[in-house]
Design a protein around this motif. Structure first.
Motif, mmCIF file in Angstrom:
data_model
loop_
_atom_site.group_PDB
_atom_site.id
_atom_site.type_symbol
_atom_site.label_atom_id
_atom_site.label_comp_id
_atom_site.label_asym_id
_atom_site.label_seq_id
_atom_site.Cartn_x
_atom_site.Cartn_y
_atom_site.Cartn_z
ATOM 1 N N ASN A 37 0.703 -1.336 -0.047
ATOM 2 C CA ASN A 37 0.044 0.055 0.026
ATOM 3 C C ASN A 37 0.822 1.354 0.231
ATOM 4 O OD1 ASN A 37 -2.723 -1.473 0.262
ATOM 5 N ND2 ASN A 37 -1.715 -1.912 2.325
ATOM 6 N N ARG A 38 1.643 1.213 1.028
ATOM 7 C CA ARG A 38 2.077 2.665 1.295
ATOM 8 C C ARG A 38 3.155 3.096 0.284
ATOM 9 N NH1 ARG A 38 2.364 5.761 5.929
ATOM 10 N NH2 ARG A 38 1.538 3.999 7.210
ATOM 11 N N ARG A 39 3.793 2.477 -0.207
ATOM 12 C CA ARG A 39 4.977 2.748 -1.546
ATOM 13 C C ARG A 39 4.243 3.081 -2.825
ATOM 14 N NH1 ARG A 39 6.127 -0.716 -5.675
ATOM 15 N NH2 ARG A 39 5.141 -2.876 -5.451
ATOM 16 N N LYS A 40 2.878 2.872 -2.791
ATOM 17 C CA LYS A 40 2.050 3.441 -4.044
ATOM 18 C C LYS A 40 1.630 4.817 -3.759
ATOM 19 C CE LYS A 40 0.396 -1.424 -4.758
ATOM 20 N NZ LYS A 40 -0.781 -2.210 -4.797
ATOM 21 N N ARG A 41 1.573 5.279 -2.344
ATOM 22 C CA ARG A 41 1.053 6.595 -2.279
ATOM 23 C C ARG A 41 2.190 7.742 -1.967
ATOM 24 N NH1 ARG A 41 -1.876 3.492 1.498
ATOM 25 N NH2 ARG A 41 -1.300 5.175 3.203
ATOM 26 N N LEU A 42 3.443 7.097 -1.569
ATOM 27 C CA LEU A 42 4.463 8.081 -1.007
ATOM 28 C C LEU A 42 5.718 8.011 -2.088
ATOM 29 C CD1 LEU A 42 4.503 6.897 2.761
ATOM 30 C CD2 LEU A 42 3.109 8.866 1.726
ATOM 31 N N PHE A 43 6.018 9.453 -2.634
ATOM 32 C CA PHE A 43 6.704 9.641 -3.733
ATOM 33 C C PHE A 43 7.928 10.630 -3.243
ATOM 34 C CE2 PHE A 43 3.043 7.702 -5.289
ATOM 35 C CZ PHE A 43 3.392 6.541 -6.318
ATOM 36 N N GLY A 44 9.190 10.368 -3.327
ATOM 37 C CA GLY A 44 10.135 11.192 -3.045
ATOM 38 C C GLY A 44 10.128 12.304 -3.844
ATOM 39 N N ASN A 45 9.715 12.367 -5.031
ATOM 40 C CA ASN A 45 9.700 13.524 -5.950
ATOM 41 C C ASN A 45 8.911 14.632 -5.241
ATOM 42 O OD1 ASN A 45 7.534 11.799 -6.673
ATOM 43 N ND2 ASN A 45 7.680 12.887 -8.673
ATOM 44 N N ILE A 46 7.759 13.977 -4.667
ATOM 45 C CA ILE A 46 6.779 14.946 -4.135
ATOM 46 C C ILE A 46 7.115 15.721 -2.982
ATOM 47 C CG2 ILE A 46 4.535 15.071 -2.695
ATOM 48 C CD1 ILE A 46 3.564 13.005 -4.715
ATOM 49 N N LEU A 47 7.874 14.912 -1.833
ATOM 50 C CA LEU A 47 8.532 15.474 -1.058
ATOM 51 C C LEU A 47 9.660 16.593 -1.328
ATOM 52 C CD1 LEU A 47 9.229 15.369 2.324
ATOM 53 C CD2 LEU A 47 10.760 13.701 2.020
#
Length: 299
Positions: A37-47
């Motif tokens: 789940n989580r890796r599909k929603r959290l992205f380093g480029n957004i951060l």
């Protein structure tokens, strides 16, 4: 005028390679959840984009209210230490830990050791560690930044936090002294100190204790994370209600059931008895992939 940026729930990724020994614990459930789940929603480029947007706004300080890692592993702690160094100097960034930063026994100590410069009060010796770091006080301009820890290792499928008697006693003293010094008091905490703000298995133990401290000593603002939501509550304080403000996860991609990545900007002005605080919420626009101001109000 003092401008304070607020982010939370970084969940820095990707996950490092973990040893079988590290996974032979509660981490195995989190590891599975990350990949499902989580890796599909959290992205380093957004951060990265969020941090760039905050830097372009040039706030006076940045508050980070917990959950900087995912599984509380040493490699994650080290990765966050490097990330923090790129975000800003310890004098500019204040951090409090969350439940993921104390994911299993021992994780909390690792976090305090790796991120100590960002969680060290103005009057704390450099040798301070662990629970002795909290609560801490940092004074910047006419603002008192007060860091409280609810980080606590829990069994599998639990994400609760603890606000204990020791911190309550010290927090009360800090708040009273900061009021005597004519400072705008900001409490930074991970779990929402509000009944019903999250599910029972994620709640903060010691909500009544925290509420009693607010009623007796007062504060001007509480910042928290944990729920990944853009909420605003109010709790009774010594001289009126205290705003309690949350922010979405700093790394959340758009399209999910929770708000996409965002940050708060709080502008503090005035003085004792006449404080003003304006909240601006900035969020990721799915169409432009940029962070836009979408709400503002006086607290």
């Amino acid at each position: 005028m003092f401008r304070l940026a607020h982010i939370s729930d970084i969940h820095l990724g990707p996950l490092p390679r973990l040893t079988p020994r590290e996974l032979a614990s509660k981490r195995i459930t989190g590891y599975i959840n990350w990949h499902r789940n989580r890796r599909k929603r959290l992205f380093g480029n957004i951060l990265e984009s969020l941090v760039d947007d905050i830097k372009s706004a040039a706030p006076d300080h940045l508050a980070i209210t917990g959950d900087l890692v995912n599984l509380g592993a040493r490699a994650e702690m080290d990765a966050v230490a490097g990330w923090l160094a790129n975000v800003g100097e310890p004098d500019f960034v204040s951090v409090v830990p969350g439940n993921h930063d104390a994911y299993v026994p021992g994780s909390f100590k690792l976090a305090c050791r790796a991120w100590r410069p960002y969680m060290l009060g103005d009057d704390k010796p450099a040798s301070s560690a662990g629970e002795n770091l909290f609560p801490y006080l940092r004074v910047r301009d006419n603002v008192a930044l007060i860091g409280v820890s609810t980080a606590h290792a829990t069994p599998p499928f639990m994400a609760s936090g603890v606000f204990d008697r020791r911190q309550a006693r010290l927090l009360r003293t800090i708040l009273r002294q900061a009021a005597d010094d004519g400072l705008f008091r900001v409490i930074m905490i991970h779990h929402p100190p509000v009944r019903g703000a999250t599910q029972s298995y994620k709640r903060m133990l010691g909500i009544g204790r925290f509420s009693k401290v607010l009623k007796e000593a007062g504060a001007e603002l509480v910042l928290h994370g944990h729920t990944h939501l853009e909420t605003l509550y109010r709790l009774p304080g010594r001289s009126g209600d205290v705003p309690v403000v949350c922010v979405p996860s700093a790394s959340e991609a758009p399209g999910g059931h929770r708000p996409a990545s965002g940050y708060n900007m709080l502008t503090i002005s005035g003085g004792p008895g006449e404080w003003n605080c304006r909240l601006e919420r900035h969020g990721l626009d799915a169409q432009s992939s940029k962070f836009e101001l979408f709400h503002s109000e006086d607290l």
